[in-house]
Design a protein around this motif. Sequence first.
Motif, PDB file in Angstrom:
ATOM      1  N   SER A 255      50.392  12.440  43.105  1.00  0.00           N
ATOM      2  CA  SER A 255      50.695  13.480  42.116  1.00  0.00           C
ATOM      3  C   SER A 255      52.181  13.786  42.098  1.00  0.00           C
ATOM      4  CB  SER A 255      49.897  14.746  42.439  1.00  0.00           C
ATOM      5  OG  SER A 255      50.245  15.802  41.560  1.00  0.00           O
ATOM      6  N   ARG A 256      52.797  13.953  43.238  1.00  0.00           N
ATOM      7  CA  ARG A 256      54.205  14.304  43.311  1.00  0.00           C
ATOM      8  C   ARG A 256      55.092  13.139  42.844  1.00  0.00           C
ATOM      9  NH1 ARG A 256      55.658  18.848  45.740  1.00  0.00           N
ATOM     10  NH2 ARG A 256      57.725  18.014  46.207  1.00  0.00           N
ATOM     11  N   LEU A 257      54.781  11.934  43.298  1.00  0.00           N
ATOM     12  CA  LEU A 257      55.578  10.768  42.919  1.00  0.00           C
ATOM     13  C   LEU A 257      55.539  10.538  41.411  1.00  0.00           C
ATOM     14  CD1 LEU A 257      57.191   8.180  43.529  1.00  0.00           C
ATOM     15  CD2 LEU A 257      55.001   7.038  43.993  1.00  0.00           C
ATOM     16  N   LEU A 258      54.347  10.558  40.829  1.00  0.00           N
ATOM     17  CA  LEU A 258      54.221  10.262  39.404  1.00  0.00           C
ATOM     18  C   LEU A 258      54.782  11.377  38.537  1.00  0.00           C
ATOM     19  CD1 LEU A 258      50.711   8.551  39.387  1.00  0.00           C
ATOM     20  CD2 LEU A 258      52.973   7.475  39.369  1.00  0.00           C
ATOM     21  N   ARG A 259      54.718  12.630  39.004  1.00  0.00           N
ATOM     22  CA  ARG A 259      55.346  13.716  38.243  1.00  0.00           C
ATOM     23  C   ARG A 259      56.874  13.608  38.297  1.00  0.00           C
ATOM     24  NH1 ARG A 259      53.956  19.016  40.268  1.00  0.00           N
ATOM     25  NH2 ARG A 259      52.997  18.096  42.125  1.00  0.00           N
ATOM     26  N   ARG A 260      57.400  13.119  39.403  1.00  0.00           N
ATOM     27  CA  ARG A 260      58.847  12.856  39.454  1.00  0.00           C
ATOM     28  C   ARG A 260      59.222  11.788  38.432  1.00  0.00           C
ATOM     29  NH1 ARG A 260      61.647  15.352  43.207  1.00  0.00           N
ATOM     30  NH2 ARG A 260      60.627  16.081  45.116  1.00  0.00           N
ATOM     31  N   CYS A 261      58.421  10.745  38.358  1.00  0.00           N
ATOM     32  CA  CYS A 261      58.704   9.677  37.392  1.00  0.00           C
ATOM     33  C   CYS A 261      58.675  10.211  35.963  1.00  0.00           C
ATOM     34  CB  CYS A 261      57.692   8.546  37.565  1.00  0.00           C
ATOM     35  SG  CYS A 261      57.846   7.633  39.122  1.00  0.00           S
ATOM     36  N   ASP A 262      57.661  11.001  35.626  1.00  0.00           N
ATOM     37  CA  ASP A 262      57.571  11.575  34.280  1.00  0.00           C
ATOM     38  C   ASP A 262      58.761  12.482  33.985  1.00  0.00           C
ATOM     39  OD1 ASP A 262      55.216  10.253  33.847  1.00  0.00           O
ATOM     40  OD2 ASP A 262      53.966  12.043  33.693  1.00  0.00           O
ATOM     41  N   GLY A 263      59.217  13.204  35.005  1.00  0.00           N
ATOM     42  CA  GLY A 263      60.318  14.141  34.804  1.00  0.00           C
ATOM     43  C   GLY A 263      61.680  13.492  34.734  1.00  0.00           C
ATOM     44  N   LEU A 264      61.779  12.251  35.159  1.00  0.00           N
ATOM     45  CA  LEU A 264      63.078  11.573  35.205  1.00  0.00           C
ATOM     46  C   LEU A 264      63.721  11.505  33.825  1.00  0.00           C
ATOM     47  CD1 LEU A 264      65.082  10.011  37.047  1.00  0.00           C
ATOM     48  CD2 LEU A 264      63.823   7.939  36.439  1.00  0.00           C
TER      49      LEU A 264
END
Length: 338
Positions: A255-264
Motif C-alpha cells: 500500500s505504501r509503495l504503490l501510493r508513493r508511485c501514484d503520488g510521484l
Amino acid sequence: MNLADHPHRRRNLLTGEWLLVSPHRAKRPWQGELAPPSSAQLAAHDPDCYLCAGNHRVTGEVNPAYDGTFVFANDFAALLPEQGQVERHTVFEAVPASGEARVICFSPDHGATLARLPIPAILNVVDAWCDLSAELGAHWAHVQLFENKGAMMGASSPHPHGQAWASDFVPELPAREDQRQRAWLADRGVVLLEEVAQAELAAAERIVEANDHWLAIVPHWAGWPFETLLIARDPVARLEALSPVARSALAEILSRLLRRCDGLFGCDFPYSMGWHGAPHALGADTAHWRLHAHFLPPLLRSASVRKHMVGFELLGETQRDLTPEAAARQLRAVEIGA
C-alpha cells in the motif's frame, strides 16, 4: 569518479548482466513522445467489462457476484495442459511447452487499483497469490504471478487484476536468477539477497520503504527509471512460506509503495510487477533463494514522458540516465500520510 555525474556500468547481481548509467544525460531537453495519462474516473461497475462481478465473459460464462478476490481459469491462456508434439530439426530448435493460467480479480470495484484498495483487501490479494503458488506449484515446474497495470503496459482491461502462469519449464529469468543465487551462496556462504538487503539498509540511499519483514528499494542495478525491488527480510523462498504476520506486513508495504508511485507524478502509475520465488521444480532445494518481487514502471520524467527501450538498449545493453539513488530520493519525498 562521482557516480552521480559520470557514465559508468553496474552489474545486476540477480542476472549477471551489466547496464550503462549516464547521469549527465538527464539534463538534456525532451522533444520526444508525450502520452498524457487518462484522467477519467472509472465507475465501480462497468456492464461491458468481462471481469466485473455478475457480467458475462467472452466464453459466455457468468462471473459470480464476488465481493473480494475472484480467481478463474484464463479464457485465453498462453499455455495449455496438453503436451503437443514438435518435430525435431537440426537447425530450427523447438520443444513442447505446457501449463495453465489463471486470472486474479483483485476487487469487484472496476475503478479501483491495488494502490487504492484498503489494506484488508490487499491482504486478500496476497493470500490469493500464496494459495495459487502452492496449488499450481504442486503440479508445475514454475509459477509466475504478475500484474500489468495500465494501458501503457498493455493491460487488456482496466479492471484491477493480475495473472498466474504455471509452466512445465522454468523461464529464462528465474532460471538465471537461480544460477546466480546458487553460485553466490556457494562462493560467499550467504544468501545473495540477504547480503544485498543488509548492504542497502547500511547505505540507506536507495531505500523507498521498509518494515520488519520487507525492504523496498530502487536496486543499485535498476534498469527502468523508477524500478523497485521488494525483498523478503525473512528467510523464505516462496510465497506460500510466508507467515500470517509477514503477509500482513506485505499488504502494508505494498500500500505504501504503490501510493508513493501514484503520488510521484500525480497519476495512476503504470507498471508490470511480478514475483520471483524458488521454482517448484527445485523441490526443497531452496537454501540459496530469497523471495522477491520486481516492479517495472515505464515512466521517466512525468506522467506523460516514458522510457523507451530502443537503440543501444535493444542492441547493446540496458541504459539509464536517472541514477537509482536519485529515483529513490524522489519516491521517498512523496507525501502519502500514514
